[in-house]
Every structure is written in structure tokens, then in C-alpha cells.
Design an enzyme around this catalytic site. Sequence first.
Site, mmCIF file in Angstrom:
data_model
loop_
_atom_site.group_PDB
_atom_site.id
_atom_site.type_symbol
_atom_site.label_atom_id
_atom_site.label_comp_id
_atom_site.label_asym_id
_atom_site.label_seq_id
_atom_site.Cartn_x
_atom_site.Cartn_y
_atom_site.Cartn_z
ATOM 1 N N SER A 147 0.854 -1.189 0.000
ATOM 2 C CA SER A 147 0.000 0.000 0.000
ATOM 3 C C SER A 147 0.886 1.233 0.000
ATOM 4 O O SER A 147 2.035 1.196 0.469
ATOM 5 C CB SER A 147 -0.883 0.002 1.255
ATOM 6 O OG SER A 147 -1.473 1.271 1.457
ATOM 7 N N TYR A 160 -2.053 -0.718 10.422
ATOM 8 C CA TYR A 160 -2.142 -1.113 9.017
ATOM 9 C C TYR A 160 -0.915 -0.634 8.246
ATOM 10 O O TYR A 160 -0.272 -1.398 7.521
ATOM 11 C CB TYR A 160 -3.413 -0.542 8.389
ATOM 12 C CG TYR A 160 -3.502 -0.757 6.897
ATOM 13 C CD1 TYR A 160 -4.001 -1.946 6.375
ATOM 14 C CD2 TYR A 160 -3.071 0.222 6.002
ATOM 15 C CE1 TYR A 160 -4.064 -2.157 5.010
ATOM 16 C CE2 TYR A 160 -3.136 0.020 4.636
ATOM 17 C CZ TYR A 160 -3.640 -1.164 4.146
ATOM 18 O OH TYR A 160 -3.697 -1.368 2.791
#
Length: 209
Positions: A147, A160
Site C-alpha cells: 500500500s 495497518y
Amino acid sequence: MADTARRGDPGEPVAIVTGATGGIGRAIAARLDARGYRIVAHGSGTEDAGAALVTELGDARYVDADLAAPESAARIAAFAEESFGRIDVLVNNAGIGIPVPHRDLSAVSPEFFSRMIDVNLAAPWYLTQACAPALARTRGTIVNMSSMAASTVSGSSIPYAVSKAGLEHLTRLLAVALGPEVRVNAIAPGLVDTERTLGWTEIRDHVIA
């Protein structure tokens, strides 16, 4: 990855796609299927969606497993080899991201942090361990879904982002450890509209701004 194979060819390549019943994973599985891959589609608690997915693909099997459990990796690798006799591609796409404001440190419980690390970072490691011998035999490929949050101050939560940063460095380490027999790369998308992110209004507004 292997070139497009002919349907029915016993040597046609095999791809494991984790999180294949979600938006990004489903698209990856469909694209690989169109290129002639046989697919092992993984999901967790998504048996109905998995059954529907494999009916849409040319030659596919569905396996349901909680990737936070280390023993799931060996089961998925064994399932792929028992079903198709080889593994050419491992796509570590499965991941979880639950919005928690970065400033709200107290909202992150130990269980939340551990779950993020287990699914987003530890699971790709365990799956790589389990699939590495088969991938070396086929001179295969591993693709880790990272990501933009791995390298920017962003992401649905701090745990995350940290898990994805770890995944990117794991990718670099594995590329050296497993190459040249196995290629290891990562993809780092930004926010993608899927059924899971459609309700993330605050994050979407921030990205647009």
C-alpha cells in the site's frame, strides 16, 4: 509470470490468490484466469462467494482459511499441489484495514494491532515459506500487495501502515533470498473503491483533497 497458456495443457501455470473473493483479489484472479492460469482462490469465511467465483473461472478451486493461523499456509500450499500438481505464482493479496484515526492511540487494542500484523505481514511470510519449494521448481513469482501507506503518512490506521511497511521490506529480503529462481515483487496501490472501502467517506475525502 508465465506467458498465456492453452486451456487443457497439463503444463499450464497455477496461481494462488489470497483474498480472492474481495474486490482487488477477484479482479486479479479473473485477469490471471484470462491469461490461462489455473487458480487456487482463497477466502476466509466466504464459502458462498468462493463457490460463485470458481464457477466464473476456467479451472479453479476454492480454499477457505484464516490466514492468521500459521498452519493455514501449509494447508493452502498442499491444496494447490494436490489439485494441480504445481505452483507458479503466489499473490499475497489478502489483508485487513479497519479505519482508526491515527491520533487516537487508545483506540488500538493489543488484539487489533496483533491481528493487523498476523494477516497483513505474518501470513505472506508463512505462505512464502510453504510455497517456496514448489515456486523454485517452476521458477515462479511472488507478488505481495502492499500500500502507499507503507511509505507515506497515511493508511486506514497506524498498525495497518506499519504492517504494509514491514511487507515491503520483507519483499526486498525475499527477492534476494529466493532469487534468481523465484522473483518477488510488491504492488503499492492507493485507495481503491471496493465493497470494503465504499463506506470510508472521511478517508476518501482526504485522498481526493
